[in-house]
Design an enzyme around this catalytic site. Structure first.
Site, mmCIF file in Angstrom:
data_model
loop_
_atom_site.group_PDB
_atom_site.id
_atom_site.type_symbol
_atom_site.label_atom_id
_atom_site.label_comp_id
_atom_site.label_asym_id
_atom_site.label_seq_id
_atom_site.Cartn_x
_atom_site.Cartn_y
_atom_site.Cartn_z
ATOM 1 N N SER A 196 8.430 -2.598 0.081
ATOM 2 C CA SER A 196 9.782 -3.008 -0.332
ATOM 3 C C SER A 196 10.441 -1.928 -1.190
ATOM 4 C CB SER A 196 9.758 -4.358 -1.047
ATOM 5 O OG SER A 196 9.076 -4.286 -2.274
ATOM 6 N N ILE B 193 -4.335 11.241 -5.391
ATOM 7 C CA ILE B 193 -3.822 12.392 -4.630
ATOM 8 C C ILE B 193 -4.810 13.557 -4.739
ATOM 9 C CG2 ILE B 193 -1.921 14.059 -4.467
ATOM 10 C CD1 ILE B 193 -1.134 11.204 -3.656
ATOM 11 N N HIS C 239 4.474 2.563 -11.432
ATOM 12 C CA HIS C 239 3.371 1.654 -11.773
ATOM 13 C C HIS C 239 3.981 0.364 -12.327
ATOM 14 C CE1 HIS C 239 -0.741 0.600 -12.706
ATOM 15 N NE2 HIS C 239 -0.292 0.094 -13.837
HETATM 16 C C1 GAR Z 1 4.834 -2.128 -6.559
HETATM 17 O O1 GAR Z 1 4.986 -3.155 -7.494
HETATM 18 C C2 GAR Z 1 4.301 -0.873 -7.219
HETATM 19 O O2 GAR Z 1 4.712 -0.724 -8.544
HETATM 20 C C3 GAR Z 1 2.816 -1.120 -7.161
HETATM 21 O O3 GAR Z 1 2.595 -1.692 -5.900
HETATM 22 C C4 GAR Z 1 3.735 -2.471 -5.557
HETATM 23 C C5 GAR Z 1 4.113 -2.124 -4.135
HETATM 24 O O4 GAR Z 1 5.103 -3.001 -3.657
HETATM 25 N N1 GAR Z 1 2.080 0.094 -7.342
HETATM 26 C C6 GAR Z 1 0.889 0.133 -7.963
HETATM 27 O O5 GAR Z 1 0.326 -0.874 -8.359
HETATM 28 C C7 GAR Z 1 0.298 1.522 -8.131
HETATM 29 N N2 GAR Z 1 -0.790 1.485 -9.048
HETATM 30 P P1 GAR Z 1 5.935 -2.611 -2.357
HETATM 31 O O6 GAR Z 1 4.915 -2.147 -1.308
HETATM 32 O O7 GAR Z 1 6.611 -3.874 -1.933
HETATM 33 O O8 GAR Z 1 6.882 -1.530 -2.722
#
Ligand code: GAR
Length: 190
Positions: A13, A88, A104
């Site tokens: 998203s 990475i 994050h």
């Molecule tokens: C997001 O909330 C992002 O901040 C988190 O994963 C989610 C992905 O949502 N990232 C982490 O936790 C990285 N450590 P999305 O796929 O709907 O964008």
């Protein structure tokens, strides 16, 4: 004319929001989605939005030059991690020094590190009885969630919040700020 690639592992998203934000932008383009899961919904989003997507394996990522070669061929300037869960590797870090940005879903340095992603973060924040959480946008280095912080935004947590309702609040902050902050970092803020 910054050309960006987005790495995403799941729903995507944030990736969609970033792509839509920069559609028609005078200088920033989103040229590639990179994904480590063949069944991730971000791949469907990429198709609908008309952004090329590439799926890669763990072996591709950690044992070959496939990804840096692809990024070079596509003339990608900077990398955006939007829900990407793998560390990475050094060959990509050295090709993009100071040019990889992650989001994050908590206020780092708390609730970061290996294994802290998505709902696990919100569950830990609620379990600890925190009264606020938020987002952290930061540069990426060789450690999980430790690179220099670029931007943070907060939301409050009420006693009736659950990990699910907190996730919604945090997503709202992500959609509101992530693309805008990317634009500012690229020197092309609106
Ligand atoms: C997001 O909330 C992002 O901040 C988190 O994963 C989610 C992905 O949502 N990232 C982490 O936790 C990285 N450590 P999305 O796929 O709907 O964008």
């Amino acid at each position: 004319m910054p050309r960006l690639a987005i790495f995403a592992s799941g729903n995507g998203s944030n990736a969609q929001r970033i792509i839509e934000y920069f559609q028609g932008h005078p200088s920033i383009t989103i040229d590639l989605i990179l994904c480590n899961k063949p069944d991730a919904y971000v791949l469907t989003r990429a198709k609908i939005l008309g952004v090329p997507a590439v799926v890669f394996s763990r072996a591709d990522f950690y044992e070959t030059s496939r990804i840096p070669n692809l990024l070079e061929a596509k003339k990608i300037d900077s990398l955006i991690l939007a829900g990407f869960l793998w560390l990475i590797p050094r060959n990509i870090l050295s090709a993009y020094p100071g040019r990889i940005i992650n989001i994050h879903p908590a206020l780092l340095p708390k609730y970061g590190g290996k294994g802290m992603y998505g709902m696990k973060v919100h569950e830990a924040v609620i379990a600890a009885g925190e009264t606020e959480s938020g987002i952290t946008i930061h540069y990426v280095d060789e450690c999980y969630d430790e690179g220099k912080i670029i931007f943070q935004a907060k939301c409050s947590i009420s006693p009736i919040d659950t990990p699910e309702t907190l996730a919604e609040k945090v997503h709202e902050l992500e959609y509101r700020y992530f693309a805008e902050v990317i634009g500012e970092v690229m020197g092309c803020g609106t």
